[in-house]
Design an enzyme around this catalytic site. Structure first.
Site, PDB file in Angstrom:
ATOM      1  N   ASP A   1       1.354  20.020  -5.042  1.00 27.53           N
ATOM      2  CA  ASP A   1       1.964  19.572  -3.782  1.00 27.53           C
ATOM      3  C   ASP A   1       3.483  19.557  -3.841  1.00 27.53           C
ATOM      4  O   ASP A   1       4.072  19.730  -4.907  1.00 27.53           O
ATOM      5  CB  ASP A   1       1.427  18.175  -3.405  1.00 27.53           C
ATOM      6  CG  ASP A   1       1.442  17.194  -4.575  1.00 27.53           C
ATOM      7  OD1 ASP A   1       2.084  17.488  -5.595  1.00 27.53           O
ATOM      8  OD2 ASP A   1       0.810  16.134  -4.459  1.00 27.53           O
TER       9      ASP A   1
ATOM     10  N   GLU B   1      -4.708  12.074   1.456  1.00 33.28           N
ATOM     11  CA  GLU B   1      -4.868  10.648   1.733  1.00 33.28           C
ATOM     12  C   GLU B   1      -6.302  10.351   2.171  1.00 33.28           C
ATOM     13  O   GLU B   1      -7.052  11.267   2.529  1.00 33.28           O
ATOM     14  CB  GLU B   1      -3.888  10.251   2.850  1.00 33.28           C
ATOM     15  CG  GLU B   1      -2.416  10.497   2.520  1.00 33.28           C
ATOM     16  CD  GLU B   1      -1.821   9.477   1.549  1.00 33.28           C
ATOM     17  OE1 GLU B   1      -2.591   8.788   0.844  1.00 33.28           O
ATOM     18  OE2 GLU B   1      -0.585   9.367   1.500  1.00 33.28           O
TER      19      GLU B   1
ATOM     20  N   ASN C   1      -4.223   4.362  -3.554  1.00 37.07           N
ATOM     21  CA  ASN C   1      -5.252   4.326  -2.501  1.00 37.07           C
ATOM     22  C   ASN C   1      -6.340   5.382  -2.726  1.00 37.07           C
ATOM     23  O   ASN C   1      -7.108   5.691  -1.823  1.00 37.07           O
ATOM     24  CB  ASN C   1      -4.607   4.512  -1.114  1.00 37.07           C
ATOM     25  CG  ASN C   1      -3.904   5.861  -0.984  1.00 37.07           C
ATOM     26  OD1 ASN C   1      -3.896   6.655  -1.921  1.00 37.07           O
ATOM     27  ND2 ASN C   1      -3.325   6.110   0.169  1.00 37.07           N
TER      28      ASN C   1
ATOM     29  N   HIS D   1      -5.826   8.589  -3.476  1.00 35.25           N
ATOM     30  CA  HIS D   1      -5.517   9.974  -3.087  1.00 35.25           C
ATOM     31  C   HIS D   1      -5.396  10.886  -4.309  1.00 35.25           C
ATOM     32  O   HIS D   1      -5.055  10.443  -5.402  1.00 35.25           O
ATOM     33  CB  HIS D   1      -4.290  10.061  -2.174  1.00 35.25           C
ATOM     34  CG  HIS D   1      -2.959   9.864  -2.810  1.00 35.25           C
ATOM     35  ND1 HIS D   1      -1.995   9.028  -2.277  1.00 35.25           N
ATOM     36  CD2 HIS D   1      -2.381  10.412  -3.911  1.00 35.25           C
ATOM     37  CE1 HIS D   1      -0.908   9.083  -3.022  1.00 35.25           C
ATOM     38  NE2 HIS D   1      -1.119   9.897  -4.020  1.00 35.25           N
TER      39      HIS D   1
END
Ligand code: GLP
Length: 233
Positions: free
Chosen positions: A62, A135, A128, A130
């Site tokens: 990414d 996400e 979280n 990810h």
């Protein structure tokens, strides 16, 4: 999933590096790389090793949208500082954060991965759950796409910027479907902040609420964690 609990990042990285070495002993590899603090020790050990990547390909997960490659918080810069200055690959691919044409970035990146199927993907996890920048609620079939970062991710990454306002709001990321195509995945997570996400990933249901839970369905995943990250297992 094969779960290995290690004493520290040093030991965790040794396991990851051994797997990379094994691939390189057969042929030049295609390595999926991740940023963040978790893989740092892997890159340090690779940098100091005698391993030769000059015929291998690297493909990063990414990149932030809008950051130039020489921006100190860009993932281009991170990879250069932590690995590429020491180890040159035949070719290193990272999404082009400066290209505002998301469709173009997505198509090009998917083509690159199609042309160079990933032998081993290094993967971290966000608090979280990810993976990459996928996400919660991202489709498991997703391909490389533009992502709107959640507040949780922006806050977690704000420590690297002067303040949270400077954290880019968007990123380009391999999709979950893209990541799942890697032949082998080496997952690393350390510290208590990751304990909940690691617990949900391993013991929870496979659900888009926890993107990393998809790894339960991958045939070749090694999970490397320390005692703190594994505290809730
Ligand atoms: C970012 C990256 C992820 C990484 C995560 C955790 O969100 N896009 O690929 O897994 O940070 O980073 P760290 O290892 O620093 O906790």
């Amino acid at each position: 999933m094969k779960i290995i609990t290690v004493e520290d990042q040093l030991q965790g990285a040794q396991i990851a590096v051994a797997k990379i070495k094994k691939i390189l002993s057969h042929k030049p590899g295609v390595f999926g790389l991740a940023t963040g603090s978790s893989p740092l020790e892997i890159y340090r050990q690779l940098s100091q090793s005698k391993l030769d990547f000059s015929n291998s390909i690297s493909i990063n997960l990414d990149e932030y949208v809008g950051l130039a490659p020489n921006h100190p918080q860009s993932y281009h810069y991170f990879m250069k500082q932590n690995l590429f200055n020491n180890k040159q690959f035949l070719h290193s691919y990272i999404p082009d954060g400066l290209n505002p044409n998301a469709q173009e970035v997505e198509n090009e990146y998917e083509q690159i991965i199609k042309d160079h199927p990933i032998d081993l993907q290094i993967l971290g996890i966000g608090q979280n759950g990810h993976i990459g920048f996928n996400e919660p609620l991202t489709s498991f079939d997703s391909r490389t796409h533009q992502v709107a970062l959640t507040k949780s991710t922006i806050d977690a990454n704000a420590r690297f910027f002067d303040n949270a306002d400077e954290v880019p709001k968007y990123a380009y990321s391999m999709g979950i479907g893209t990541i799942m195509k890697a032949k082998e995945i080496v997952f690393v997570a350390y510290g208590e902040k990751k304990a909940k996400a690691v617990h949900q990933m391993i013991d929870g249901p496979v659900t888009i609420d926890v993107p990393a839970s998809v790894l339960q369905t991958h045939p070749n995943v090694t999970v490397i964690i320390d005692h703190k990250a594994g505290a809730l297992l």
